[in-house]
Design a protein around this motif. Structure first.
Motif, short mmCIF file in Angstrom:
data_model
loop_
_atom_site.label_atom_id
_atom_site.label_comp_id
_atom_site.label_asym_id
_atom_site.label_seq_id
_atom_site.Cartn_x
_atom_site.Cartn_y
_atom_site.Cartn_z
N UNK A 168 0.50 -21.41 -18.54
CA UNK A 168 -0.28 -20.18 -18.49
C UNK A 168 -1.58 -20.59 -17.80
N UNK A 169 -1.79 -20.14 -16.57
CA UNK A 169 -2.86 -20.75 -15.76
C UNK A 169 -4.26 -20.20 -16.03
N UNK A 170 -4.79 -20.51 -17.22
CA UNK A 170 -6.16 -20.08 -17.47
C UNK A 170 -7.12 -21.24 -17.65
N UNK A 171 -6.58 -22.46 -17.60
CA UNK A 171 -7.43 -23.64 -17.67
C UNK A 171 -6.67 -24.79 -17.01
N UNK A 172 -7.34 -25.93 -16.81
CA UNK A 172 -6.72 -27.01 -16.04
C UNK A 172 -5.70 -27.79 -16.86
N UNK A 173 -4.81 -28.46 -16.14
CA UNK A 173 -3.76 -29.27 -16.77
C UNK A 173 -4.36 -30.41 -17.59
N UNK A 174 -3.96 -30.47 -18.86
CA UNK A 174 -4.42 -31.60 -19.68
C UNK A 174 -3.27 -32.58 -19.88
N UNK A 175 -3.59 -33.70 -20.55
CA UNK A 175 -2.58 -34.75 -20.70
C UNK A 175 -1.35 -34.28 -21.47
N UNK A 176 -1.53 -33.29 -22.35
CA UNK A 176 -0.39 -32.76 -23.10
C UNK A 176 0.59 -32.06 -22.18
N UNK A 177 0.09 -31.17 -21.32
CA UNK A 177 0.98 -30.52 -20.34
C UNK A 177 1.67 -31.60 -19.50
N UNK A 178 0.84 -32.53 -19.00
CA UNK A 178 1.37 -33.55 -18.09
C UNK A 178 2.47 -34.34 -18.78
N UNK A 179 2.30 -34.67 -20.07
CA UNK A 179 3.32 -35.44 -20.80
C UNK A 179 4.62 -34.65 -20.85
N UNK A 180 4.52 -33.36 -21.11
CA UNK A 180 5.74 -32.53 -21.18
C UNK A 180 6.43 -32.47 -19.81
N UNK A 181 5.66 -32.27 -18.75
CA UNK A 181 6.31 -32.16 -17.42
C UNK A 181 6.84 -33.50 -16.93
N UNK A 182 6.17 -34.59 -17.31
CA UNK A 182 6.68 -35.92 -16.94
C UNK A 182 7.98 -36.20 -17.72
N UNK A 183 8.05 -35.76 -18.97
CA UNK A 183 9.29 -35.97 -19.75
C UNK A 183 10.47 -35.27 -19.05
N UNK A 184 10.27 -34.02 -18.65
CA UNK A 184 11.38 -33.31 -18.01
C UNK A 184 11.62 -33.80 -16.57
N UNK A 185 10.59 -34.39 -15.99
CA UNK A 185 10.78 -35.04 -14.70
C UNK A 185 11.76 -36.21 -14.85
N UNK A 186 11.71 -36.90 -15.98
CA UNK A 186 12.66 -37.99 -16.21
C UNK A 186 14.09 -37.43 -16.32
#
Ligand code: 5CA
Ligand code: ZN
Length: 417
Positions: free
Chosen positions: A46-64
């Motif tokens: 939901x693009x109302x603030x910048x990507x934090x490490x939590x978002x990044x962790x989730x997207x990196x997990x599914x990237x795997x």
């Protein structure tokens, strides 16, 4: 919506092994068994603030997940949404005195930059809610036709703009099958996760909002047979996944804060129109916290990927911080994790620059085995550490195929050393 540029995926010799993922619904490890094309849906920002490490962790997990499936020879069809119209976005835009569309565009751009820097493979379909409105409206109409929707008067505007629509959960078979939660557990988080249990007139307090009639000062759209308005949150993902991937999806994913209500409701809505199986596997990443609290835009306790990048941190070190934790664990970020990741990255770089190193074949096999076993990235990193230690302490024993390990780190872990 345009996605972001894909990273180059180097070829590596040998074969991967079938991916087993923890399925939230059954509580068990389940083999992902796609057809020729694997279908993956992951809930976007939901693009109302910048990507934090939590978002990044989730997207990196599914990237795997994408990387392991590709290593196993599957083509992957990956769809991700962007919640570019919803209450938190509108509220933040109002608070900051900017247009909600401008806020969304700016934050989506930043997200794309962060994902590119972190070498996250982009989805084939990157779909904003606003652009998907016709598809979403169609699903809302089908829900009405199925008899599973009901109207409540729009009390805020004296009923002049048409009713809000809700899904009648009593018309949904197997409600609760994604989370497996009790009603008490559901009620405990429903309100804080976007639900409206206190709305007068609801048949069941948990019934999700399907379509919100127009309000003064809020964006709204007009579609045939629907009151002017905008979609409720959950229906966007049901509609986009159904439209782009069809069901059952092989893997439906997101962070564990989406298990209930979001994924429970997305599945319930599909069930309401007769979809028997939504996804073969429901996979959820753990929550990243800071100072004992879940990192969240609403709480404001954030470590932003863009901020770390601005400070000159190597994005590969950020990726290594995330990979050093098992994706299903909840964990708190501390700065020493970044220091360790930087040390590890340096050591790997040094070892990979040694001319004659121990054969890396066993290490590549170990990385593959670890990742296919419910994405055990920490175990994969340990295998690489071991190889680096051997290389740097005992020196080269035999020449390895040039660059094989470097290419494997890039293709399987997304770490370009
Ligand atoms: N747009 C909706 C999904 S349709 C949404 O939840 N957006 S979000 O921006 O709030 O979150 C984006 C993704 O990051 C979701 O998968 C969410 O589960 C995940 N996420 C949010 N906070 C954290 C956190 N602290 N740790 C790990 N993952 C998180
Ligand atoms: Zn979603």
């Amino acid at each position: 919506m345009i996605s972001w540029p894909p990273p180059f995926l180097p070829a590596i010799p040998g074969d991967g092994s079938a991916l087993r993922l923890h399925d939230t619904s059954s509580g068990e490890l389940q083999e992902v068994t796609p057809g020729p094309v694997a279908r993956l849906y992951v809930c976007g920002i939901t693009p109302y603030d910048a990507t934090h490490l939590g978002h990044a962790a989730t997207y990196v997990a599914f990237d795997l997940v994408v990387r392991v499936l590709r290593d196993n020879g599957h083509e992957v069809h990956y769809t991700q949404n962007v919640t570019d119209v919803d209450d938190p976005l509108l509220e933040r835009a109002t608070r900051d005195g900017i247009d909600w569309r401008d806020l969304a565009v700016a934050e989506i751009d930043l997200f794309r930059e962060d994902m590119t820097a972190l070498q996250v493979i982009p989805p084939e379909d990157y779909i904003g809610v606003v652009e998907a409105l016709p598809v979403i409206a169609d699903l809302v109409r089908r829900t009405i036709e199925s008899g599973a929707a009901y109207e409540l008067p729009n009390v805020d505007s004296e009923g002049t703009t048409g009713p809000d629509l809700y899904v009648d959960l009593s018309r949904v078979s197997d409600f609760g099958k994604v989370s497996g939660w009790t009603r008490e557990q559901m009620l405990a988080v429903f309100a804080e996760r976007g639900g409206d249990p206190d709305r007068p007139g609801k048949r069941d307090v948990l019934d999700p909002l399907l379509w919100r009639a127009a309000r003064e000062g809020e964006p709204s759209w007009e579609f045939e047979d629907l009151p002017a308005g905008r979609p409720g949150w959950h229906v966007e993902c049901t509609a986009i996944a159904l439209d782009r991937l069809g069901m059952p999806i092989d893997v439906n994913g997101g962070g564990s804060d989406l298990i209930f209500p979001h994924h429970e409701m997305t599945v319930a809505q599909a069930s309401a129109i007769g979809v028997e199986e939504y996804a073969r596997v429901h996979a959820h990443a753990g929550m990243v916290g800071l100072d004992g609290h879940k990192m969240s835009k609403s709480r404001g306790n954030l470590v932003l990927v863009s901020r770390l990048r601005e400070d000159g941190v190597d994005p590969m070190a950020i990726r290594l911080v995330l990979l050093a934790q098992h994706y299903r664990d909840d964990w708190d970020y501390t700065p020493d994790m970044l220091t360790s990741a930087q040390v590890r990255l340096e050591r790997w770089r040094e070892a990979l620059s040694v001319n004659s190193a121990p054969s890396a074949d066993a290490t590549v096999t170990a990385i593959r085995a670890a990742l296919s076993d419910d994405l055990d990235a920490p175990r994969a990193l340990t295998a690489v550490d071991l190889w680096a230690d051997q290389t740097l302490t005992t020196g080269g024993v035999e020449p390895s195929a040039p660059g094989v390990l470097g290419r494997a780190l890039d293709a399987l872990l997304g770490v370009r050393v």
